[in-house]
Write a protein that holds these residues in place. Structure first.
Motif, PDB file in Angstrom:
ATOM      1  N   THR A  56       0.830  -1.204   0.000  1.00  0.00           N
ATOM      2  CA  THR A  56       0.000   0.000   0.000  1.00  0.00           C
ATOM      3  C   THR A  56       0.861   1.249   0.000  1.00  0.00           C
ATOM      4  O   THR A  56       0.574   2.219  -0.718  1.00  0.00           O
ATOM      5  CB  THR A  56      -0.927   0.006   1.230  1.00  0.00           C
ATOM      6  N   LEU A  57       1.918   1.236   0.805  1.00  0.00           N
ATOM      7  CA  LEU A  57       2.816   2.401   0.867  1.00  0.00           C
ATOM      8  C   LEU A  57       3.439   2.677  -0.490  1.00  0.00           C
ATOM      9  O   LEU A  57       3.483   3.836  -0.942  1.00  0.00           O
ATOM     10  CB  LEU A  57       3.905   2.163   1.915  1.00  0.00           C
ATOM     11  N   VAL A  58       3.918   1.646  -1.171  1.00  0.00           N
ATOM     12  CA  VAL A  58       4.549   1.826  -2.486  1.00  0.00           C
ATOM     13  C   VAL A  58       3.533   2.337  -3.498  1.00  0.00           C
ATOM     14  O   VAL A  58       3.831   3.227  -4.306  1.00  0.00           O
ATOM     15  CB  VAL A  58       5.180   0.500  -2.959  1.00  0.00           C
ATOM     16  N   ALA A  59       2.309   1.802  -3.448  1.00  0.00           N
ATOM     17  CA  ALA A  59       1.273   2.242  -4.389  1.00  0.00           C
ATOM     18  C   ALA A  59       0.920   3.713  -4.166  1.00  0.00           C
ATOM     19  O   ALA A  59       0.776   4.485  -5.124  1.00  0.00           O
ATOM     20  CB  ALA A  59       0.033   1.370  -4.250  1.00  0.00           C
ATOM     21  N   LEU A  60       0.793   4.126  -2.902  1.00  0.00           N
ATOM     22  CA  LEU A  60       0.483   5.527  -2.603  1.00  0.00           C
ATOM     23  C   LEU A  60       1.636   6.444  -3.015  1.00  0.00           C
ATOM     24  O   LEU A  60       1.408   7.576  -3.456  1.00  0.00           O
ATOM     25  CB  LEU A  60       0.179   5.692  -1.112  1.00  0.00           C
ATOM     26  N   THR A  61       2.856   5.946  -2.874  1.00  0.00           N
ATOM     27  CA  THR A  61       4.022   6.721  -3.309  1.00  0.00           C
ATOM     28  C   THR A  61       3.970   6.975  -4.808  1.00  0.00           C
ATOM     29  O   THR A  61       4.209   8.094  -5.274  1.00  0.00           O
ATOM     30  CB  THR A  61       5.318   5.980  -2.954  1.00  0.00           C
ATOM     31  N   GLU A  62       3.667   5.939  -5.573  1.00  0.00           N
ATOM     32  CA  GLU A  62       3.591   6.092  -7.023  1.00  0.00           C
ATOM     33  C   GLU A  62       2.431   7.003  -7.423  1.00  0.00           C
ATOM     34  O   GLU A  62       2.528   7.765  -8.388  1.00  0.00           O
ATOM     35  CB  GLU A  62       3.439   4.721  -7.691  1.00  0.00           C
TER      36      GLU A  62
END
Length: 378
Positions: A56-62
């Motif tokens: 989730t963190l990586v997706a929100l970062t992108e």
């Protein structure tokens, strides 16, 4: 479409970096240190059920990176259509008018991207590699202290140099290759010292040195291939639908878009085959909220990671994909100091010896002409 201010490569009589390049490298140092320290802090001593989802963190970062790049594209298009006499990056117009023009300015560029999907597909391989790297980095931070992670992650300088030779036909001097060998030796010293420490005192119960080192190694390889491939795409002759070279921000929009797509697919498959602590499929376990475990530290990580992605793209474009190792080398010293002061990390003599070797190697690699002159004058 305008992009970041161009900077000519310095001649032999000029300083190693221009002020613009020094600014980028300085920001890279701050970003590297903050991400590693906050990443380690967010993983250390936190119960498994309370941890946030890295996917989730990586997706929100992108998603944040995508929004930032789309906004920059809109500003660039508005500046191009409404030339301003001021030196400000923002167009010389009221804010409400800028916001009003933004949808059409962004829509124009998005339509150009959609009109040439083959050109956009060029960034899909590095997008997949960056997604893998960003996910596995947190596994490394969970199992390694911040200083050990930073030092071992410098091995990506070696892999990046080798991949640069293979994909970009880049040439390096003999001193640079010697520096890379010494860097590898320095990493080995740190790893062996850390193994001895782990075997001697058992190491922290929530850390697994082997898992951490494997994660760092895989992150280094994926970082090297993704960075060099993206550099090849950005500096290549690929053009947009109007025949002009594709801008840096457009490339980042494409990169973030494919990362989000791959992240969504990866999330679906990981949930399908996920198991609970007993080894049973989690189909009967209540799903946690999507932002479960997110704190102020987590949101700060998202902001830093998104900004770091744009910063790396700018460094790749205006400096060199390997020279940025100079900034990460400095970040090792800074993050180690802060980790000792605030996270209680102990630095043993093996780590100090290996760390000094690595930093000296990174410096010699980036200043090979100066080192060669010193050796000739002796």
């Amino acid at each position: 479409m305008s992009t970041l201010p161009t900077t000519a490569k310095p001649s032999a009589r000029e300083t190693a970096f221009t002020p613009f390049q020094l600014m980028l490298l300085s920001l890279m140092v701050v970003q590297n240190c903050a991400v590693v320290l906050l990443g380690r802090y967010s993983q250390a001593g936190v119960a498994a059920e309370d941890k946030f989802s890295v996917k989730t963190l990586v997706a929100l970062t992108e998603a944040m990176k995508l929004f930032a790049c789309v906004t920059l594209i809109g500003i660039d298009n508005i500046r191009e259509l409404n030339p301003s006499r001021s030196d400000s990056y923002l167009p010389d117009m009221p804010l409400y008018r800028l916001i009003t023009l933004m949808p059409s300015a962004v829509g124009t560029e998005i339509s150009k991207i959609l009109a040439n999907p083959k050109n956009s597909m060029a960034v899909s391989p590095p997008a997949a590699l960056y997604l893998f790297q960003n996910n596995i980095l947190y596994l490394a931070l969970e199992n390694l202290s911040a200083p050990v992670f930073q030092v071992c992650y410098q091995s990506k300088l070696v892999t990046t140099a080798i991949v640069s030779v293979l994909l970009l036909n880049r040439k390096y001097e003999k001193i640079q290759w010697i520096s890379l060998v010494l860097l590898g030796i320095g990493v080995s010293v740190v790893v062996l010292g850390e193994q001895d420490n782990s075997e001697g005192d058992g190491g922290p119960k929530d850390q697994n040195l082997t898992v951490g080192l494997i994660a760092v190694g895989l992150a280094s390889l994926s970082s090297a291939f993704a960075g060099v491939y993206f550099e090849k795409v950005v500096k290549g002759k690929n053009s947009g639908s109007n025949g002009k070279p594709t801008s840096l921000w457009v490339r980042n929009v494409e990169l973030a878009f494919f990362s989000l797509v791959f992240s969504f697919v990866f999330g679906i498959f990981s949930e399908m085959f996920a198991t609970n602590s007993a080894g049973d499929l989690k189909s009967e376990v209540p799903a946690k909220p999507i932002l479960h475990g997110f704190t102020a530290t987590t949101y700060a990580l998202i902001f830093l990671q998104a900004g770091g992605g744009l910063l790396v793209a700018a460094i790749v474009k205006y400096i060199d994909n390997v020279v940025k190792g100079l900034a990460t080398g400095v970040a090792v010293v800074v993050s180690t100091t802060f980790s000792c002061l605030f996270l209680g990390t102990e630095v043993k003599y093996q780590f100090a010896l290996g760390g000094i070797t690595i930093l000296a190697s990174v410096w010699a690699f980036s200043n090979h002409e100066k080192v060669a002159k010193i050796l000739r004058d002796r």
